[in-house]
Motif scaffolding. Structure first.
Motif, PDB file in Angstrom:
ATOM      1  N   LEU A  47       0.812  -1.213   0.000  1.00  0.00           N
ATOM      2  CA  LEU A  47       0.000   0.000   0.000  1.00  0.00           C
ATOM      3  C   LEU A  47       0.846   1.265   0.000  1.00  0.00           C
ATOM      4  O   LEU A  47       0.324   2.363  -0.165  1.00  0.00           O
ATOM      5  N   GLU A  48       2.149   1.120   0.201  1.00  0.00           N
ATOM      6  CA  GLU A  48       3.027   2.281   0.319  1.00  0.00           C
ATOM      7  C   GLU A  48       3.893   2.510  -0.908  1.00  0.00           C
ATOM      8  O   GLU A  48       4.513   3.560  -1.029  1.00  0.00           O
ATOM      9  N   ALA A  49       3.980   1.526  -1.791  1.00  0.00           N
ATOM     10  CA  ALA A  49       4.923   1.579  -2.914  1.00  0.00           C
ATOM     11  C   ALA A  49       6.338   1.785  -2.383  1.00  0.00           C
ATOM     12  O   ALA A  49       7.171   2.429  -3.011  1.00  0.00           O
ATOM     13  N   GLY A  50       6.601   1.190  -1.219  1.00  0.00           N
ATOM     14  CA  GLY A  50       7.903   1.329  -0.585  1.00  0.00           C
ATOM     15  C   GLY A  50       8.617  -0.003  -0.525  1.00  0.00           C
ATOM     16  O   GLY A  50       9.116  -0.406   0.524  1.00  0.00           O
ATOM     17  N   ASP A  51       8.668  -0.693  -1.671  1.00  0.00           N
ATOM     18  CA  ASP A  51       9.223  -2.047  -1.715  1.00  0.00           C
ATOM     19  C   ASP A  51      10.667  -2.091  -2.191  1.00  0.00           C
ATOM     20  O   ASP A  51      11.156  -3.139  -2.608  1.00  0.00           O
ATOM     21  N   LEU A  52      11.379  -0.960  -2.116  1.00  0.00           N
ATOM     22  CA  LEU A  52      12.769  -0.947  -2.571  1.00  0.00           C
ATOM     23  C   LEU A  52      13.629  -1.891  -1.739  1.00  0.00           C
ATOM     24  O   LEU A  52      14.546  -2.533  -2.265  1.00  0.00           O
ATOM     25  N   ALA A  53      13.326  -2.004  -0.425  1.00  0.00           N
ATOM     26  CA  ALA A  53      14.121  -2.869   0.451  1.00  0.00           C
ATOM     27  C   ALA A  53      13.945  -4.344   0.126  1.00  0.00           C
ATOM     28  O   ALA A  53      14.763  -5.168   0.530  1.00  0.00           O
ATOM     29  N   VAL A  54      12.877  -4.693  -0.598  1.00  0.00           N
ATOM     30  CA  VAL A  54      12.626  -6.103  -0.933  1.00  0.00           C
ATOM     31  C   VAL A  54      12.492  -6.267  -2.437  1.00  0.00           C
ATOM     32  O   VAL A  54      11.716  -7.093  -2.920  1.00  0.00           O
ATOM     33  N   GLN A  55      13.264  -5.484  -3.165  1.00  0.00           N
ATOM     34  CA  GLN A  55      13.151  -5.473  -4.626  1.00  0.00           C
ATOM     35  C   GLN A  55      13.436  -6.842  -5.238  1.00  0.00           C
ATOM     36  O   GLN A  55      12.836  -7.224  -6.243  1.00  0.00           O
ATOM     37  N   GLY A  56      14.349  -7.609  -4.631  1.00  0.00           N
ATOM     38  CA  GLY A  56      14.673  -8.921  -5.164  1.00  0.00           C
ATOM     39  C   GLY A  56      13.868 -10.050  -4.577  1.00  0.00           C
ATOM     40  O   GLY A  56      14.113 -11.223  -4.911  1.00  0.00           O
ATOM     41  N   TRP A  57      12.914  -9.737  -3.710  1.00  0.00           N
ATOM     42  CA  TRP A  57      12.072 -10.779  -3.088  1.00  0.00           C
ATOM     43  C   TRP A  57      11.211 -11.437  -4.154  1.00  0.00           C
ATOM     44  O   TRP A  57      10.628 -10.767  -5.019  1.00  0.00           O
ATOM     45  N   GLN A  58      11.091 -12.754  -4.119  1.00  0.00           N
ATOM     46  CA  GLN A  58      10.495 -13.519  -5.207  1.00  0.00           C
ATOM     47  C   GLN A  58       9.003 -13.821  -5.021  1.00  0.00           C
ATOM     48  O   GLN A  58       8.441 -14.608  -5.780  1.00  0.00           O
ATOM     49  N   ARG A  63      -1.497  -4.600  -5.261  1.00  0.00           N
ATOM     50  CA  ARG A  63      -1.487  -3.190  -4.867  1.00  0.00           C
ATOM     51  C   ARG A  63      -2.888  -2.600  -5.036  1.00  0.00           C
ATOM     52  O   ARG A  63      -3.180  -1.993  -6.071  1.00  0.00           O
ATOM     53  N   PRO A  64      -3.775  -2.749  -4.054  1.00  0.00           N
ATOM     54  CA  PRO A  64      -5.118  -2.151  -4.166  1.00  0.00           C
ATOM     55  C   PRO A  64      -5.017  -0.626  -4.166  1.00  0.00           C
ATOM     56  O   PRO A  64      -4.493  -0.041  -3.212  1.00  0.00           O
ATOM     57  N   PRO A  65      -5.519   0.046  -5.212  1.00  0.00           N
ATOM     58  CA  PRO A  65      -5.320   1.500  -5.325  1.00  0.00           C
ATOM     59  C   PRO A  65      -6.297   2.341  -4.511  1.00  0.00           C
ATOM     60  O   PRO A  65      -6.013   3.508  -4.225  1.00  0.00           O
ATOM     61  N   THR A  66      -7.467   1.789  -4.151  1.00  0.00           N
ATOM     62  CA  THR A  66      -8.483   2.559  -3.437  1.00  0.00           C
ATOM     63  C   THR A  66      -9.002   1.757  -2.247  1.00  0.00           C
ATOM     64  O   THR A  66      -8.792   0.541  -2.156  1.00  0.00           O
ATOM     65  N   TRP A  67      -9.716   2.437  -1.361  1.00  0.00           N
ATOM     66  CA  TRP A  67     -10.300   1.753  -0.210  1.00  0.00           C
ATOM     67  C   TRP A  67     -11.350   0.724  -0.640  1.00  0.00           C
ATOM     68  O   TRP A  67     -11.348  -0.397  -0.114  1.00  0.00           O
ATOM     69  N   PRO A  68     -12.260   1.008  -1.570  1.00  0.00           N
ATOM     70  CA  PRO A  68     -13.187  -0.042  -2.013  1.00  0.00           C
ATOM     71  C   PRO A  68     -12.478  -1.269  -2.580  1.00  0.00           C
ATOM     72  O   PRO A  68     -12.936  -2.401  -2.389  1.00  0.00           O
ATOM     73  N   ASP A  69     -11.345  -1.068  -3.262  1.00  0.00           N
ATOM     74  CA  ASP A  69     -10.589  -2.218  -3.772  1.00  0.00           C
ATOM     75  C   ASP A  69     -10.028  -3.047  -2.621  1.00  0.00           C
ATOM     76  O   ASP A  69     -10.008  -4.288  -2.692  1.00  0.00           O
ATOM     77  N   PHE A  70      -9.549  -2.379  -1.565  1.00  0.00           N
ATOM     78  CA  PHE A  70      -9.033  -3.121  -0.417  1.00  0.00           C
ATOM     79  C   PHE A  70     -10.159  -3.879   0.276  1.00  0.00           C
ATOM     80  O   PHE A  70      -9.965  -5.021   0.711  1.00  0.00           O
TER      81      PHE A  70
END
Length: 292
Positions: A47-58, A63-70
């Motif tokens: 939800l944060e688009a903060g996945d740089l620390a796990v970029q190589g995670w397999q 990525r739900p973009p809105t609250w209704p999607d979540f």
């Protein structure tokens, strides 16, 4: 119709998922805990688009973009609540809409862990949606009503978290930012950074585990990342262990922590039996003096 009683044996054989919130200050390595989880069995809800620390995670990511999607994703994961009305979120009708959008729910069977990063960003997403609803505007003047928006936001967040509790066989991990402030008595207070007060207050009562990830000194005085797991701790960090199986601090390895909480009943009974304190011995009785 017989009363649907679940016997003790049946209940003990059920696979129970852990619902936990992992708190920590920014940069402590919360998202990096994904590396400790099995990639083929974990779904990363980003939800944060903060996945740089796990970029190589397999592992897989959604990525739900809105609250209704979540909300649709929550219904898809946890199934329908038959007690709810047709127009309510998480009702059978809402679940059917989720299945129509996402496909066969059997596709989730491969996942044992849902890693939600972060509940801080999720609360912001919910508030953005809540502030645009009719309840967020005054009926008399039509102007924005902050109290109405926050009231709706609190109900929506609590409903989603409570519904995910019913994904009984799945682990759900919520990552959150830990906020530090000083109160009126100049005392340090730690609390989750979540939009609105209701979610932060009720969250510890909903989830099974509250874990704070922090850098603590070891026996040699060197700082190392650790999990603080018990409510009574000398640092004042938010923590809670409903399982009763965790020490005050545990190694900062989420995979091992989940395995420790979920260890089989036979292993727990053996561990309890070997750790029980010895019973005090009674004084031996003196032989009777009668007939001596």
């Amino acid at each position: 119709m017989k009363l649907p009683i679940i016997t003790a044996e049946q209940r003990q054989q059920e696979h129970k998922g852990v619902k936990a919130v992992l708190l920590g200050q920014s940069g402590v390595g919360k998202t990096s805990q994904l590396w400790t989880l099995p990639a083929d069995k974990t779904l990363f809800i980003d939800l944060e688009a903060g996945d740089l620390a796990v970029q190589g995670w397999q592992g897989d990511t959604v990525r739900p973009p809105t609250w209704p999607d979540f909300r649709l994703l929550v219904a898809f994961i946890a199934g329908p609540n038959p007690a709810l009305g047709k127009k309510q979120p998480y009702s059978p009708a809402h679940y059917q809409a989720a299945c129509e959008k996402f496909g066969d729910p059997a596709g989730l069977d491969k996942y044992a862990i849902f890693f939600v990063d972060s509940i801080t960003a999720l609360a912001r997403l919910c508030f953005q949606w809540s502030s645009k609803q009719a309840e967020a505007f005054s009926e008399r003047t039509g102007k924005p009503d902050t109290r109405g928006a926050y009231g709706l936001h609190g109900r929506e967040m609590i409903a989603a978290l409570n519904h995910l509790q019913h994904a009984r066989g799945k682990h759900v991990i919520y990552v959150g930012i830990l906020e530090e402030r000083v109160d009126d008595f100049n005392r340090r207070i730690f609390q989750p950074q979540i939009e609105g007060s209701r979610t932060g207050l009720e969250l510890p009562g909903i989830v099974d585990e509250v874990i704070t990830m922090a850098s603590l000194p070891d026996e040699q005085g060197n700082l190392q990342r650790s999990f603080v797991c018990q409510t009574l701790n000398p640092w004042g960090f938010p923590a809670k262990d409903r399982s009763g199986r965790l020490d005050q601090t545990e190694p900062a390895h989420l995979g091992k922590l989940l395995r420790k909480i979920s260890q089989p009943l036979a292993e727990r009974q053996l561990q309890y039996a070997t750790s029980k304190p010895a019973q005090p011995q009674t004084e031996p009785q003196q032989p009777s003096q009668q007939g001596a």
